[in-house]
Write a protein that holds these residues in place. Structure first.
Motif, PDB file in Angstrom:
ATOM      1  N   LYS A  17      65.760  19.646  20.054  1.00  0.00           N
ATOM      2  CA  LYS A  17      64.319  19.458  19.851  1.00  0.00           C
ATOM      3  C   LYS A  17      64.034  18.893  18.461  1.00  0.00           C
ATOM      4  CE  LYS A  17      60.069  22.177  19.825  1.00  0.00           C
ATOM      5  NZ  LYS A  17      59.492  23.494  20.009  1.00  0.00           N
ATOM      6  N   GLU A  18      64.778  19.362  17.448  1.00  0.00           N
ATOM      7  CA  GLU A  18      64.535  18.920  16.078  1.00  0.00           C
ATOM      8  C   GLU A  18      65.803  19.083  15.251  1.00  0.00           C
ATOM      9  OE1 GLU A  18      61.361  19.688  12.438  1.00  0.00           O
ATOM     10  OE2 GLU A  18      61.531  21.195  14.008  1.00  0.00           O
ATOM     11  N   GLU A  27      69.662  22.113   9.942  1.00  0.00           N
ATOM     12  CA  GLU A  27      69.191  23.011  10.993  1.00  0.00           C
ATOM     13  C   GLU A  27      69.006  22.188  12.264  1.00  0.00           C
ATOM     14  OE1 GLU A  27      65.754  25.404  10.048  1.00  0.00           O
ATOM     15  OE2 GLU A  27      66.315  25.404   7.940  1.00  0.00           O
ATOM     16  N   VAL A  28      69.547  22.694  13.365  1.00  0.00           N
ATOM     17  CA  VAL A  28      69.419  22.015  14.646  1.00  0.00           C
ATOM     18  C   VAL A  28      68.751  22.982  15.618  1.00  0.00           C
ATOM     19  CG1 VAL A  28      70.645  20.851  16.521  1.00  0.00           C
ATOM     20  CG2 VAL A  28      71.522  20.685  14.177  1.00  0.00           C
ATOM     21  N   ASP A  29      67.563  22.614  16.106  1.00  0.00           N
ATOM     22  CA  ASP A  29      66.843  23.427  17.088  1.00  0.00           C
ATOM     23  C   ASP A  29      67.162  22.928  18.484  1.00  0.00           C
ATOM     24  OD1 ASP A  29      65.640  24.867  15.077  1.00  0.00           O
ATOM     25  OD2 ASP A  29      63.731  23.810  15.193  1.00  0.00           O
ATOM     26  N   GLN A  31      66.280  23.591  22.497  1.00  0.00           N
ATOM     27  CA  GLN A  31      65.352  24.235  23.422  1.00  0.00           C
ATOM     28  C   GLN A  31      65.994  24.329  24.801  1.00  0.00           C
ATOM     29  OE1 GLN A  31      61.473  22.463  23.700  1.00  0.00           O
ATOM     30  NE2 GLN A  31      60.630  24.293  24.628  1.00  0.00           N
ATOM     31  N   VAL A  37      64.056  28.705  21.989  1.00  0.00           N
ATOM     32  CA  VAL A  37      64.591  27.812  20.970  1.00  0.00           C
ATOM     33  C   VAL A  37      65.662  28.554  20.190  1.00  0.00           C
ATOM     34  CG1 VAL A  37      64.092  26.463  18.902  1.00  0.00           C
ATOM     35  CG2 VAL A  37      62.451  26.496  20.785  1.00  0.00           C
ATOM     36  N   THR A  39      68.273  28.150  17.044  1.00  0.00           N
ATOM     37  CA  THR A  39      68.489  27.335  15.847  1.00  0.00           C
ATOM     38  C   THR A  39      69.902  27.557  15.324  1.00  0.00           C
ATOM     39  OG1 THR A  39      66.160  27.478  15.261  1.00  0.00           O
ATOM     40  CG2 THR A  39      67.671  26.817  13.517  1.00  0.00           C
ATOM     41  N   SER A  40      70.589  26.463  15.072  1.00  0.00           N
ATOM     42  CA  SER A  40      71.931  26.518  14.509  1.00  0.00           C
ATOM     43  C   SER A  40      71.905  25.884  13.127  1.00  0.00           C
ATOM     44  CB  SER A  40      72.907  25.753  15.406  1.00  0.00           C
ATOM     45  OG  SER A  40      74.189  25.733  14.831  1.00  0.00           O
ATOM     46  N   VAL A  41      72.556  26.526  12.166  1.00  0.00           N
ATOM     47  CA  VAL A  41      72.715  25.949  10.840  1.00  0.00           C
ATOM     48  C   VAL A  41      74.172  25.513  10.743  1.00  0.00           C
ATOM     49  CG1 VAL A  41      72.602  26.350   8.351  1.00  0.00           C
ATOM     50  CG2 VAL A  41      70.908  27.415   9.866  1.00  0.00           C
TER      51      VAL A  41
END
Length: 72
Positions: A17-18, A27-29, A31, A37, A39-41
């Protein structure tokens, strides 16, 4: 290596998503179909090596030894 060969029980299929890129980490969101959602860092280098882009379908693999909760 296939995804089934990885020792991670919590797997969420979803769409990116972002992506918020930083100089070192990003940061990778992701969905999921249910609207969750995750979130992965991860390192920005990994974002580039995996060719991650908004809209790409991925699997979020979650392995954690601790989950903390707080009351509201």
């Amino acid at each position: 290596m296939s995804i089934s060969a990885i020792n991670v029980r919590n797997q969420f299929r979803g769409t990116i998503k972002e992506i918020i890129e930083g100089p070192v980490v990003s940061e990778v969101d992701v969905q999921t179909a249910a609207g969750l959602v995750v979130t992965s860092v991860i390192t920005t280098r990994s974002v580039k090596e995996l060719n991650l882009t908004v809209g790409k379908e991925v699997v979020a693999l979650v392995k954690s030894t601790e989950v903390s909760l707080a009351t509201l």
